[in-house]
Design a protein around this motif. Structure first.
Motif, PDB file in Angstrom:
ATOM      1  N   ASP A  25       1.214 -44.109  10.279  1.00  0.00           N
ATOM      2  CA  ASP A  25       0.872 -45.362   9.623  1.00  0.00           C
ATOM      3  C   ASP A  25      -0.158 -45.120   8.521  1.00  0.00           C
ATOM      4  N   ASP A  26      -1.103 -44.167   8.775  1.00  0.00           N
ATOM      5  CA  ASP A  26      -2.172 -43.888   7.826  1.00  0.00           C
ATOM      6  C   ASP A  26      -2.109 -42.435   7.373  1.00  0.00           C
ATOM      7  N   PRO A  27      -1.715 -42.195   6.144  1.00  0.00           N
ATOM      8  CA  PRO A  27      -1.578 -40.816   5.662  1.00  0.00           C
ATOM      9  C   PRO A  27      -2.897 -40.050   5.774  1.00  0.00           C
ATOM     10  N   LEU A  28      -4.046 -40.748   5.615  1.00  0.00           N
ATOM     11  CA  LEU A  28      -5.333 -40.071   5.674  1.00  0.00           C
ATOM     12  C   LEU A  28      -5.567 -39.515   7.081  1.00  0.00           C
ATOM     13  N   GLU A  29      -5.186 -40.320   8.044  1.00  0.00           N
ATOM     14  CA  GLU A  29      -5.360 -39.897   9.425  1.00  0.00           C
ATOM     15  C   GLU A  29      -4.519 -38.651   9.712  1.00  0.00           C
ATOM     16  N   GLU A  30      -3.313 -38.631   9.168  1.00  0.00           N
ATOM     17  CA  GLU A  30      -2.446 -37.471   9.375  1.00  0.00           C
ATOM     18  C   GLU A  30      -3.067 -36.221   8.756  1.00  0.00           C
ATOM     19  N   ASP A  31      -3.683 -36.414   7.583  1.00  0.00           N
ATOM     20  CA  ASP A  31      -4.316 -35.267   6.944  1.00  0.00           C
ATOM     21  C   ASP A  31      -5.447 -34.734   7.818  1.00  0.00           C
ATOM     22  N   LEU A  32      -6.205 -35.671   8.363  1.00  0.00           N
ATOM     23  CA  LEU A  32      -7.307 -35.247   9.214  1.00  0.00           C
ATOM     24  C   LEU A  32      -6.781 -34.558  10.475  1.00  0.00           C
ATOM     25  N   ARG A  33      -5.673 -35.087  10.985  1.00  0.00           N
ATOM     26  CA  ARG A  33      -5.072 -34.500  12.173  1.00  0.00           C
ATOM     27  C   ARG A  33      -4.635 -33.059  11.895  1.00  0.00           C
ATOM     28  N   THR A  34      -4.067 -32.897  10.725  1.00  0.00           N
ATOM     29  CA  THR A  34      -3.656 -31.556  10.329  1.00  0.00           C
ATOM     30  C   THR A  34      -4.871 -30.643  10.273  1.00  0.00           C
ATOM     31  N   LEU A  35      -5.916 -31.197   9.728  1.00  0.00           N
ATOM     32  CA  LEU A  35      -7.148 -30.413   9.621  1.00  0.00           C
ATOM     33  C   LEU A  35      -7.667 -30.060  11.016  1.00  0.00           C
ATOM     34  N   ALA A  36      -7.602 -31.024  11.915  1.00  0.00           N
ATOM     35  CA  ALA A  36      -8.108 -30.794  13.266  1.00  0.00           C
ATOM     36  C   ALA A  36      -7.302 -29.708  13.969  1.00  0.00           C
ATOM     37  N   ASN A  37      -6.006 -29.643  13.667  1.00  0.00           N
ATOM     38  CA  ASN A  37      -5.160 -28.622  14.300  1.00  0.00           C
ATOM     39  C   ASN A  37      -5.266 -27.278  13.612  1.00  0.00           C
ATOM     40  N   SER A  38      -5.878 -27.252  12.438  1.00  0.00           N
ATOM     41  CA  SER A  38      -5.944 -25.991  11.695  1.00  0.00           C
ATOM     42  C   SER A  38      -6.967 -25.073  12.352  1.00  0.00           C
ATOM     43  N   ARG A  39      -6.982 -23.812  11.920  1.00  0.00           N
ATOM     44  CA  ARG A  39      -7.881 -22.833  12.490  1.00  0.00           C
ATOM     45  C   ARG A  39      -9.341 -23.239  12.200  1.00  0.00           C
ATOM     46  N   LEU A  40      -9.522 -23.803  11.011  1.00  0.00           N
ATOM     47  CA  LEU A  40     -10.859 -24.241  10.620  1.00  0.00           C
ATOM     48  C   LEU A  40     -11.337 -25.318  11.586  1.00  0.00           C
ATOM     49  N   GLY A  41     -10.466 -26.318  11.789  1.00  0.00           N
ATOM     50  CA  GLY A  41     -10.820 -27.429  12.669  1.00  0.00           C
ATOM     51  C   GLY A  41     -11.132 -26.945  14.078  1.00  0.00           C
ATOM     52  N   GLN A  42     -10.283 -26.017  14.579  1.00  0.00           N
ATOM     53  CA  GLN A  42     -10.482 -25.480  15.927  1.00  0.00           C
ATOM     54  C   GLN A  42     -11.830 -24.771  16.012  1.00  0.00           C
ATOM     55  N   ALA A  43     -12.158 -24.044  14.950  1.00  0.00           N
ATOM     56  CA  ALA A  43     -13.425 -23.310  14.933  1.00  0.00           C
ATOM     57  C   ALA A  43     -14.602 -24.285  15.031  1.00  0.00           C
ATOM     58  N   ILE A  44     -14.494 -25.414  14.294  1.00  0.00           N
ATOM     59  CA  ILE A  44     -15.574 -26.403  14.309  1.00  0.00           C
ATOM     60  C   ILE A  44     -15.710 -26.993  15.715  1.00  0.00           C
ATOM     61  N   LEU A  45     -14.574 -27.331  16.315  1.00  0.00           N
ATOM     62  CA  LEU A  45     -14.605 -27.989  17.613  1.00  0.00           C
ATOM     63  C   LEU A  45     -15.099 -27.053  18.718  1.00  0.00           C
ATOM     64  N   GLU A  46     -14.606 -25.825  18.721  1.00  0.00           N
ATOM     65  CA  GLU A  46     -14.904 -24.940  19.835  1.00  0.00           C
ATOM     66  C   GLU A  46     -16.280 -24.293  19.736  1.00  0.00           C
ATOM     67  N   HIS A  47     -16.663 -23.918  18.509  1.00  0.00           N
ATOM     68  CA  HIS A  47     -17.917 -23.153  18.380  1.00  0.00           C
ATOM     69  C   HIS A  47     -19.058 -24.028  17.879  1.00  0.00           C
ATOM     70  N   ASN A  48     -18.845 -25.326  17.964  1.00  0.00           N
ATOM     71  CA  ASN A  48     -19.895 -26.255  17.600  1.00  0.00           C
ATOM     72  C   ASN A  48     -20.404 -26.024  16.186  1.00  0.00           C
ATOM     73  N   GLY A  49     -19.519 -25.625  15.329  1.00  0.00           N
ATOM     74  CA  GLY A  49     -19.871 -25.546  13.921  1.00  0.00           C
ATOM     75  C   GLY A  49     -20.612 -24.290  13.480  1.00  0.00           C
ATOM     76  N   VAL A  50     -20.717 -23.275  14.400  1.00  0.00           N
ATOM     77  CA  VAL A  50     -21.459 -22.071  13.979  1.00  0.00           C
ATOM     78  C   VAL A  50     -20.836 -21.410  12.765  1.00  0.00           C
ATOM     79  N   ALA A  51     -19.511 -21.591  12.600  1.00  0.00           N
ATOM     80  CA  ALA A  51     -18.833 -20.932  11.479  1.00  0.00           C
ATOM     81  C   ALA A  51     -19.079 -21.644  10.150  1.00  0.00           C
ATOM     82  N   LEU A  52     -19.714 -22.820  10.208  1.00  0.00           N
ATOM     83  CA  LEU A  52     -19.837 -23.613   8.988  1.00  0.00           C
ATOM     84  C   LEU A  52     -21.276 -23.671   8.489  1.00  0.00           C
TER      85      LEU A  52
END
Lengths: 743, 276
Positions: B227-254
């Motif tokens: 329904d919301d293209p922006l949300e899909e983009d964010l979802r894609t980001l969340a599934n990406s390696r970058l997103g996973q890194a942020i979620l799992e390592h609490n942002g140490v990579a950023l």
């Protein structure tokens, strides 16, 4: 690699092998039968003495006739120990189309040749000893009776000689033999024992100088069939050639397909640095491998078929095979040759593929011209055939050769039979033809001359024409018919004089126009027949091929020349009222039970010759069609392999199985229909070509009718239908998911 | 749902048996309403093509149920009629018959169902619909890849199916032709109301649809509407390696993000992940 490639398509390899195998099997079995026939037939007269005396110029002892009194003159020749006269003839019975009759004086050395294994030897009139095979075929044993021309003979013994054909006959006394053969006071041969074996050549010469009608042979060297040998082997090869050509086409077809299918692979091999020669060797290797396997299988099938034929009741002895290493080598060489020829074109094609193009190849070329077939009327099937033109042409040629063979043989057979009905102008309505009943061959028919006067006196009869038929078959005169005819009979009108005058003296003859052309003779020239010289006084034309290729002479003279005094081959009866012809025919049949009485228009159809000819055509045509059918089945298999994805797509789009089935069957039927049409044309052209060969116009008579073509094309369609069953079934059973994934 | 077109219940497909058995589908439950335009996504071997084959009655399930347009496909009597009338297929390789013209290819599914003249008329309409009215007499090898695929779409629509199944329809096309085909399918869904299910591994293709079902190892791992293209983009980001890194390592990579930005991004991603 070669074996793996062949194993990739086991069905195709199998069908190809089968095609080759049938060709090879034909070579082997017909070759063995011809060899056996030559060897068996050559010695069938039961040679048991030193010398064999027969009539000079007689084709073989069957056609030989000598005066019985000649025995006394031979007996008087210095060095001769004993003379046994003998009779040898064939008759046809229900169970045995070729029942051989030997007549020898009881107790003679010649009669002792027939070793009695059950019962006792023949000692008197109306007794017969049966050969072992004849007894089996007739299902008779000692003390039973057999009827020969209606006369009962008591079986007194069973004999063996170790020779299949001899054992397919019966031994009677000389007098009975003369009666059966209708040769009163005549014999077929004399077997002569020589006093001193070392004198044999001198005695032979002395007998030969006795009378120029005698031909003397040393028994151990004698083979009556020598003059047939070439003919028979040629005949065997001719039939085999049809099977071989069709099998070879199948092979070429399979290899072309294999190459097309592997275009990408071949491109890869070339890109990887394989040389052309390597590609050629690979493809040729596959072809030769297939054909050699086919060769071995074929030899086995051939031997099996021959053994099967030899054990057939009644006629088996005439098909007993003799195998030689040479024959097997011939079979295998044929296979090898087929492999090389069949593989050559595909190998050349494979080697000349450009690597770049073949790597890009996706299979399924489609030319613009494919669009010319409308979708209706089987357009899709036709387009699929058009897509693979080489394959279509090769398989159509395969089945086409079969159709051509059928058309050729059937039209020639009909022609010959049709002409037989016209013999001596007998074909018009209201004519009846009489011949002897149950003779194995037309030329053996013997009727008593006195019948002519008896028939003339019967009510409803307008005129009666006697006819005696003989042949010259020699190197110079391959087929020359001698017709003996009463110059005063109505049949004479049939021989329309185109030049010269009619016969007035015994040493005068009329010859046909074709004969005049073939032998380059004309009015005033002389013609020598069996050492007798005749003056040609006229040329005639009848429109009947073998009459126009022969001659006619006065009946008395023909009887003298052919040594058949007071006997006739046929009697032609002309009735007063054509509506009464059936009544007259029935009356004749009642009056002369020994004669076969036919309306002239269907005379030939009533003879055994017609049945034999039909059987032969069925065998040859069946063979060609069998191999053709295998080629078509193979083609259809390849076609559905190639289109597996397409079939998967159609199934996914909702086409039911029977629709797929229908399409494959339709494709096969179209293939065979087209092949049938071309095959028919090819048959017509071949027959036309054959009739232009020298001397052929004296034998070949052709009759074209719609029935022949309809039959041939009908058979082709049936073959197409049968050959498509398995591929169509396979196609309809394809699972869409798997078919779509197929590469 | 009143106008439910597809329903699968514990749909399972096992290829082979014993040691070598492969669970291509493992208890899939999926419901699709009429008129939807959805994509089934996932890496190769995830079972998406198997699902498509089962929905199109090309194959039968090992266990579970599959209902399409009110028919239980495991008990279907006339599979051929179902394939011909209820579903339309578009394959990755167009699979057109090489000997038939574009028009004749479109006619193929109608053979045996419509008269010749009606077939011809309908095929012309469909070719016009996919924009190939002027190429009706061309043979497949005279058409471009995109044109061939459009003929294949027209063929799939021949008997007005309730469901159009497309297996990687743009897989063998260049990006421009691919976009044209997707636009064509989207247009068909909008104007004709045809339910369309696309199987793809291409994210961009999936994003042209309204609903994305993700699969992995024979199971559905996510199913959501776009329904919301922006949300899909964010979802894609969340599934990406970058997103996973942020979620799992609490942002140490950023490290190079300022703390505020990092916290905002992490909170956003966590919320999306919860919604699943």
């Amino acid at each position: 690699m070669i074996l793996k490639n062949l194993w990739r398509r086991p069905m195709r390899s199998l069908l190809t092998i089968l095609g080759i195998a049938i060709g090879v099997a034909t070579v082997v079995s017909l070759g063995a039968m011809a060899e056996g026939m030559i060897r068996n037939y050559g010695t069938v007269v039961g040679l048991s003495n030193d010398l064999l005396v027969i009539q000079a110029n007689a084709l073989d002892p069957l056609f030989s006739t000598l005066d019985e009194e000649m025995a006394l003159r031979i007996q008087a020749v210095p060095g001769v120990e004993a003379v046994d006269p003998g009779i040898y003839t064939w008759i046809a019975t229900e169970e045995m189309p070729f029942f051989l009759i030997f007549g020898y004086p009881p107790g003679s050395a010649a009669a002792a040749h027939y070793r009695i294994v059950a019962g006792k030897p023949v000692t008197g009139p109306k007794q017969i000893a049966l050969g072992r095979r004849a007894a089996e075929s007739l299902k008779k044993t000692v003390d039973d009776t057999v009827r020969l021309y209606g006369v009962p003979y008591r079986i007194v013994g069973i004999y063996e000689t170790g020779q299949g054909m001899e054992e397919s006959g019966g031994l009677v006394t000389l007098a009975d033999g003369q009666e059966i053969a209708q040769k009163p006071r005549k014999v077929s041969l004399f077997q002569v024992a020589v006093r001193q074996k070392s004198d044999i050549n001198q005695v032979k010469q002395r007998i030969e100088t006795l009378d120029k009608t005698l031909s003397v042979n040393i028994a151990s060297e004698y083979n009556a069939a020598e003059q047939y040998a070439g003919l028979m082997q040629g005949y065997a090869w001719g039939i085999a050639a049809v099977a071989i050509i069709v099998g070879g086409l199948g092979m070429m077809n399979a290899m072309v397909m294999s190459v097309l299918e592997r275009t990408r692979e071949i491109g890869t091999l070339r890109a990887l640095g394989w040389r052309r020669r390597q590609i050629v060797m690979m493809i040729l290797g596959e072809a030769v491998m297939l054909s050699l396997i086919g060769g071995v299988v074929g030899v086995a099938i051939g031997v099996g078929l021959t053994e099967l034929a030899a054990s057939a009741p009644g006629v088996g002895a005439f098909m007993e095979g003799i195998y030689s290493a040479g024959l097997f080598a011939q079979g295998l060489f044929t296979a090898f040759f087929l492999g090389m020829i069949g593989g050559a074109y595909p190998a050349w094609r494979a080697a000349n593929l450009l690597p770049v193009e073949s790597l890009r190849y996706e299979g399924g070329s489609s030319a613009d011209s494919a669009r010319r077939f409308r979708l209706t009327f089987g357009g899709q099937a036709l387009r699929n055939l058009w897509r693979r033109r080489t394959r279509t042409i090769l398989s159509a040629t395969g089945i086409g050769i079969g159709v051509a063979t059928l058309v050729m043989l059937a039209s020639m057979s009909k022609g010959i039979m049709g002409q037989l009905n016209l013999l001596a102008g007998s074909g018009s309505p209201g004519n009846i033809t009489l011949m002897q009943k149950k003779v194995a061959d037309l030329s053996l028919s013997t009727l008593d001359e006195r019948m002519v006067a008896q028939i003339q006196a019967m009510p409803g009869v307008k005129s009666v024409s006697p006819f005696l038929m003989g042949f010259v078959m020699s190197a110079d005169m391959p087929f020359f018919l001698i017709g003996g005819i009463d110059p005063n009979s109505s049949a004479m009108a049939h021989y329309r004089l185109v030049e010269g005058r009619s016969i007035a003296r015994p040493n005068e003859i009329l010859i046909g126009k074709t004969a005049a052309k073939n032998y380059k003779v004309g009015i005033g020239d002389t013609l020598t027949l069996y050492d007798n010289r005749y003056r040609i006084v006229g040329l005639y034309e009848t429109g009947v091929a073998y009459e126009d290729g022969g001659c006619i002479m006065a009946l008395r003279e023909a009887q003298r020349l052919l040594n058949r005094p007071r006997s006739l081959s046929f009697i032609f009866v002309d009735v007063i009222d054509p509506d009464q012809v059936e009544a007259v025919r029935a009356a004749l049949e009642r009056r002369f039970p020994e004669a076969q009485v036919s309306l002239s228009s269907q005379f030939a159809q009533d003879t055994d010759s017609q049945k034999q000819l039909d059987a032969m055509i069925a065998v040859i045509g069946g063979l060609a069609m069998l191999v053709g059918g295998i080629v078509v089945a193979n083609t259809m298999m390849m076609s559905i392999y190639e289109r597996t994805r397409e079939i998967g797509t159609l199934r996914a789009l909702g086409w039911p199985k029977r629709r797929i089935l229908g399409q494959v069957v339709q494709e096969s039927l179209w293939l065979c229909l087209v092949a049938g049409a071309f095959g028919s044309c090819f048959g017509v052209i071949t027959v036309w070509g054959m009739s232009r060969l020298p001397f052929a116009d004296a034998i070949i008579a052709v009759s074209w009718d719609a029935q022949t073509f309809a039959n041939a094309i009908g058979i082709a369609l049936v073959v197409g239908l049968l050959a498509s069953f398995y591929p169509a079934w396979r196609a309809s059973r394809l699972q869409p998911v798997e078919a779509l994934r197929y590469e | 749902m009143t106008d439910e077109l597809i329903r699968t219940v514990n749909l399972t497909k096992i290829y082979g048996a014993g040691e070598v058995a492969v669970r291509a589908l493992d208890g899939v439950n999926l419901t699709v309403a009429a008129g939807e335009f959805l994509a089934v996504m996932g890496p190769s071997g995830c079972g998406k093509s198997t699902l498509l084959n089962l929905l199109g009655a090309l194959d039968r399930p090992t266990s579970g149920e599959v209902w399409v347009a009110g028919e239980n496909l495991a008990r279907l009597k006339n599979v051929d009629a179902f394939r011909a009338k209820t579903v339309g297929f578009v394959f990755q390789l167009h699979n057109l018959l090489p000997t038939l013209t574009a028009l004749e290819n479109v006619e193929v599914p109608m053979q045996g169902h419509l008269s010749a003249s009606k077939r011809r008329m309908r095929a012309r309409e469909l070719l016009a619909l996919v924009g190939l009215a002027d190429r009706d007499a061309a043979l497949p090898n005279q058409l471009s890849g995109g044109q061939r695929q459009r003929v294949a779409v027209a063929r799939a629509l021949a008997n007005s199916p309730a469901l159009l199944l497309a297996d990687e329809p743009t897989g063998s096309l260049d990006s421009q032709s691919g976009e044209e085909i997707l636009a064509l399918l989207a247009g068909l869904n909008r104007t004709q109301g045809t339910t369309i299910l696309i199987v793809t591994h291409d994210r961009r293709v999936a994003q042209a649809t309204q609903r994305i079902v993700r699969m992995s190892d024979g199971r559905i791992i996510s199913d959501h509407r776009l329904d919301d293209p922006l949300e899909e983009d964010l979802r894609t980001l969340a599934n990406s390696r970058l997103g996973q890194a942020i979620l799992e390592h609490n942002g140490v990579a950023l490290k190079h993000l300022c703390p505020d930005e990092r916290i905002a991004l992490q909170r956003l991603l966590e919320r999306l992940a919860d919604r699943g």
